[in-house]
Write a protein that holds these residues in place. Structure first.
Motif, PDB file in Angstrom:
ATOM      1  N   GLU A 250       0.175  -2.790 -10.599  1.00 20.81           N
ATOM      2  CA  GLU A 250       1.557  -2.329  -9.843  1.00 20.81           C
ATOM      3  C   GLU A 250       1.693  -1.318  -9.250  1.00 20.81           C
ATOM      4  OE1 GLU A 250       2.226  -1.566 -14.427  1.00 20.81           O
ATOM      5  OE2 GLU A 250       1.196  -3.192 -12.599  1.00 20.81           O
ATOM      6  N   GLN A 251       0.823  -0.125  -9.732  1.00 23.43           N
ATOM      7  CA  GLN A 251       0.780   1.301  -8.981  1.00 23.43           C
ATOM      8  C   GLN A 251      -0.488   0.733  -7.908  1.00 23.43           C
ATOM      9  OE1 GLN A 251       3.026   3.391  -9.584  1.00 23.43           O
ATOM     10  NE2 GLN A 251       4.017   2.540 -10.711  1.00 23.43           N
ATOM     11  N   LEU A 252      -1.205   0.886  -8.134  1.00 22.59           N
ATOM     12  CA  LEU A 252      -2.628   0.251  -7.590  1.00 22.59           C
ATOM     13  C   LEU A 252      -2.460  -0.476  -5.453  1.00 22.59           C
ATOM     14  CD1 LEU A 252      -6.019   1.473  -6.452  1.00 22.59           C
ATOM     15  CD2 LEU A 252      -6.154  -0.736  -8.068  1.00 22.59           C
ATOM     16  N   ILE A 253      -2.000  -1.054  -6.088  1.00 19.51           N
ATOM     17  CA  ILE A 253      -1.801  -2.298  -4.046  1.00 19.51           C
ATOM     18  C   ILE A 253      -0.735  -1.634  -3.784  1.00 19.51           C
ATOM     19  CG2 ILE A 253      -1.736  -4.879  -3.829  1.00 19.51           C
ATOM     20  CD1 ILE A 253      -2.276  -5.741  -6.036  1.00 19.51           C
ATOM     21  N   PRO A 254       0.377  -1.398  -4.359  1.00 17.87           N
ATOM     22  CA  PRO A 254       1.432  -0.964  -3.271  1.00 17.87           C
ATOM     23  C   PRO A 254       0.875   0.792  -2.867  1.00 17.87           C
ATOM     24  CG  PRO A 254       2.766  -1.883  -5.595  1.00 17.87           C
ATOM     25  CD  PRO A 254       1.254  -1.906  -5.494  1.00 17.87           C
ATOM     26  N   ALA A 255       0.436   1.547  -3.381  1.00 15.10           N
ATOM     27  CA  ALA A 255       0.409   2.608  -2.572  1.00 15.10           C
ATOM     28  C   ALA A 255      -0.996   2.324  -1.395  1.00 15.10           C
ATOM     29  CB  ALA A 255      -0.848   3.277  -4.272  1.00 15.10           C
ATOM     30  N   LEU A 256      -1.693   1.510  -0.904  1.00 12.61           N
ATOM     31  CA  LEU A 256      -2.247   1.010   0.249  1.00 12.61           C
ATOM     32  C   LEU A 256      -1.504   0.429   1.167  1.00 12.61           C
ATOM     33  CD1 LEU A 256      -5.160  -1.547  -1.617  1.00 12.61           C
ATOM     34  CD2 LEU A 256      -4.815   1.111  -1.106  1.00 12.61           C
ATOM     35  N   LYS A 257      -1.687   1.716   1.864  1.00  8.59           N
ATOM     36  CA  LYS A 257      -0.396   1.703   3.137  1.00  8.59           C
ATOM     37  C   LYS A 257      -0.796   0.153   4.154  1.00  8.59           C
ATOM     38  CE  LYS A 257       2.259   4.142   0.807  1.00  8.59           C
ATOM     39  NZ  LYS A 257       4.078   3.903   0.025  1.00  8.59           N
ATOM     40  N   LEU A 258      -1.588  -0.377   4.332  1.00  7.20           N
ATOM     41  CA  LEU A 258      -2.279  -1.236   5.440  1.00  7.20           C
ATOM     42  C   LEU A 258      -1.233  -2.240   4.484  1.00  7.20           C
ATOM     43  CD1 LEU A 258      -5.840  -2.865   4.289  1.00  7.20           C
ATOM     44  CD2 LEU A 258      -4.309  -1.428   2.669  1.00  7.20           C
ATOM     45  N   ALA A 259      -1.074  -3.574   5.505  1.00 11.88           N
ATOM     46  CA  ALA A 259      -0.626  -4.680   5.482  1.00 11.88           C
ATOM     47  C   ALA A 259      -1.482  -5.196   4.767  1.00 11.88           C
ATOM     48  CB  ALA A 259      -1.037  -5.722   6.555  1.00 11.88           C
ATOM     49  N   THR A 260      -0.867  -6.091   3.810  1.00  8.56           N
ATOM     50  CA  THR A 260      -0.806  -6.606   2.633  1.00  8.56           C
ATOM     51  C   THR A 260       0.145  -8.148   1.635  1.00  8.56           C
ATOM     52  OG1 THR A 260      -0.919  -3.867   1.071  1.00  8.56           O
ATOM     53  CG2 THR A 260      -1.308  -6.442  -0.745  1.00  8.56           C
ATOM     54  N   SER A 282       6.563  -1.259  -4.464  1.00  5.58           N
ATOM     55  CA  SER A 282       6.373  -1.426  -3.219  1.00  5.58           C
ATOM     56  C   SER A 282       7.087  -0.511  -2.438  1.00  5.58           C
ATOM     57  CB  SER A 282       6.026  -2.313  -2.749  1.00  5.58           C
ATOM     58  OG  SER A 282       6.747  -3.313  -2.590  1.00  5.58           O
ATOM     59  N   ARG A 283       9.187  -1.003  -2.407  1.00  2.04           N
ATOM     60  CA  ARG A 283       9.944  -0.356  -2.034  1.00  2.04           C
ATOM     61  C   ARG A 283       9.605   0.795  -3.091  1.00  2.04           C
ATOM     62  NH1 ARG A 283      13.961  -5.699  -4.401  1.00  2.04           N
ATOM     63  NH2 ARG A 283      13.428  -6.700  -2.797  1.00  2.04           N
ATOM     64  N   ARG A 284      10.210   1.558  -3.762  1.00  2.00           N
ATOM     65  CA  ARG A 284       9.424   3.110  -4.577  1.00  2.00           C
ATOM     66  C   ARG A 284       8.538   3.756  -3.904  1.00  2.00           C
ATOM     67  NH1 ARG A 284       9.873   0.877  -9.575  1.00  2.00           N
ATOM     68  NH2 ARG A 284       7.922   1.127 -10.022  1.00  2.00           N
ATOM     69  N   MET A 285       7.401   3.337  -3.359  1.00  2.00           N
ATOM     70  CA  MET A 285       6.792   3.935  -2.454  1.00  2.00           C
ATOM     71  C   MET A 285       6.464   3.501  -0.660  1.00  2.00           C
ATOM     72  SD  MET A 285       3.101   3.461  -3.960  1.00  2.00           S
ATOM     73  CE  MET A 285       2.820   3.255  -6.160  1.00  2.00           C
ATOM     74  N   GLN A 286       8.095   3.683  -0.091  1.00  2.00           N
ATOM     75  CA  GLN A 286       8.343   3.124   0.612  1.00  2.00           C
ATOM     76  C   GLN A 286       6.815   2.061   1.888  1.00  2.00           C
ATOM     77  OE1 GLN A 286      10.099   6.453   1.967  1.00  2.00           O
ATOM     78  NE2 GLN A 286      11.877   6.064   1.685  1.00  2.00           N
ATOM     79  N   HIS A 287       6.185   0.592   1.187  1.00  4.42           N
ATOM     80  CA  HIS A 287       5.220   0.276   1.822  1.00  4.42           C
ATOM     81  C   HIS A 287       5.638   0.086   3.043  1.00  4.42           C
ATOM     82  CE1 HIS A 287       1.961  -1.615   2.749  1.00  4.42           C
ATOM     83  NE2 HIS A 287       1.409  -1.485   1.271  1.00  4.42           N
ATOM     84  N   PRO A 288       4.891   0.064   4.379  1.00  2.00           N
ATOM     85  CA  PRO A 288       5.603  -0.280   6.231  1.00  2.00           C
ATOM     86  C   PRO A 288       5.457  -1.783   6.201  1.00  2.00           C
ATOM     87  CG  PRO A 288       3.414   1.146   5.634  1.00  2.00           C
ATOM     88  CD  PRO A 288       4.047   1.085   4.523  1.00  2.00           C
ATOM     89  N   ALA A 289       4.252  -1.941   5.441  1.00  2.00           N
ATOM     90  CA  ALA A 289       3.709  -3.433   5.451  1.00  2.00           C
ATOM     91  C   ALA A 289       3.378  -4.786   4.297  1.00  2.00           C
ATOM     92  CB  ALA A 289       2.449  -3.376   6.259  1.00  2.00           C
ATOM     93  N   TYR A 290       3.914  -4.643   3.342  1.00  2.00           N
ATOM     94  CA  TYR A 290       3.880  -5.271   1.653  1.00  2.00           C
ATOM     95  C   TYR A 290       4.778  -6.663   1.875  1.00  2.00           C
ATOM     96  CZ  TYR A 290       3.347  -6.146  -2.931  1.00  2.00           C
ATOM     97  OH  TYR A 290       3.044  -6.748  -4.139  1.00  2.00           O
TER      98      TYR A 290
END
Length: 319
Positions: A250-260, A282-290
């Motif tokens: 749950e930390q690894l995937i949202p940390a990637l800043k690419l469309a997921t 993903s919300r805490r990390m403000q993922h742009p395209a999750y």
């Protein structure tokens, strides 16, 4: 004459119980589970679908299907989960066969075996074989979440790789010393790198990683560590953290800043809880395209269920 007789007797005794004869009768080391599944696929699928890739000093087989359009959209590299083949009948197989009709080349990998205890063998399958009785379909799905090697009785031979029961037989143990292999994670990294190099050689418009089960973890881990500029999107289907890996999924995937695209099943309590953790991260990390995509409970019609998965993945890729 007596000397000759004694010599013959001694020779027979040595052959019967001496060390030289015993050594000569030692069994060869077991083939790996992934090698056995690949051999089964070689018998079931057309030769034109197979390519050989080199990971470090080892060769391994992958399955390649070109897009069925004049202008392909790109290459999707598929990573199966632990214990699954490159043409696994749930998820990986239908996706690798279905996505070419929607403009994508697919390259499906076989991953090296987990170096832990052998997983349970899957019964050999044949067309028309009866599936084992299931008292509760929901319970069966929950079990699949924990054990990615379900019994596939009833699947067509060309859709699944049979795993001989002798793979886990006590009689096949060997005392031979085998040279230590590279760490498991490094072996997977080398295979992903080989697949990525092959995909890049096609000069695609886009490259996508798609991982199922533990394959989703390894895809995300590679992207985190290597950050290849050629890969623009990540798709994970019911992702699961492999044993022995410390970094939480749950930390690894949202940390990637690419469309997921994160695909999960809505009806499983474990799936829902894990998906919620990934979404909150993903919300805490403000993922742009999750984006998460909830899949409905399987209907029991495996063909319809797999078609729906292909349709949902294709829709996310198109969006």
């Amino acid at each position: 004459m007596a000397t000759s007789s004694n010599a013959e007797t001694g020779s027979s005794t040595a052959d019967a119980g001496g060390a030289p004869a015993s050594a000569s009768l030692q069994r060869a080391p077991l083939r790996s589970r992934s090698d056995i599944m690949t051999s089964d696929l070689l018998r079931q699928l057309p030769d034109k679908e197979f390519i050989s890739l080199k990971a470090g000093t080892d060769d391994f087989a992958a399955l390649w299907r070109p897009a069925n359009v004049g202008e392909p959209r790109g290459v999707i590299i598929l990573l199966p989960g632990e214990g699954e083949s490159a043409d696994w009948p749930r998820g990986i197989g239908p996706l690798r066969r279905g996505l070419p009709d929607h403009g994508w080349h697919t390259l499906s990998l076989s991953l090296p075996d987990w170096p832990g205890p052998a997983l349970p063998a899957v019964a050999n399958t044949s067309e028309g074989a009866a599936e084992p009785p299931v008292e509760d379909p929901a319970a069966e799905t929950e079990q699949f979440a924990e054990n990615p090697v379900p019994s596939e009785a009833g699947y067509l031979p060309e859709e699944t790789a049979a795993i001989p029961s002798e793979l886990v037989s006590d009689d096949t143990k060997t005392e031979e010393t085998v040279a230590p292999a590279a760490p498991h994670a490094d072996q997977i990294t080398e295979r992903i790198e080989a697949a990525l190099a092959f995909a890049c050689s096609k000069q695609p418009a886009a490259i996508v990683f798609l991982g199922q089960g533990t394959g989703g973890y390894w895809a995300a881990r590679y992207l985190q560590q290597r950050a290849p500029g050629d890969v623009r999107q990540l798709v994970v289907v019911r992702p699961r953290q492999p044993e022995g890996q410390d970094e939480p999924l749950e930390q690894l995937i949202p940390a990637l800043k690419l469309a997921t695209g994160d695909f999960y099943y809505k009806h499983g309590r474990g799936d829902l809880a894990a998906a919620r953790e990934r979404l909150n991260a993903s919300r805490r990390m403000q993922h742009p395209a999750y984006r998460q995509v909830g899949l409905p409970k399987p209907t029991g019609d495996r063909h319809a269920d797999q078609k729906q998965l292909v349709r949902r993945v294709r829709g996310w890729l198109a969006g």
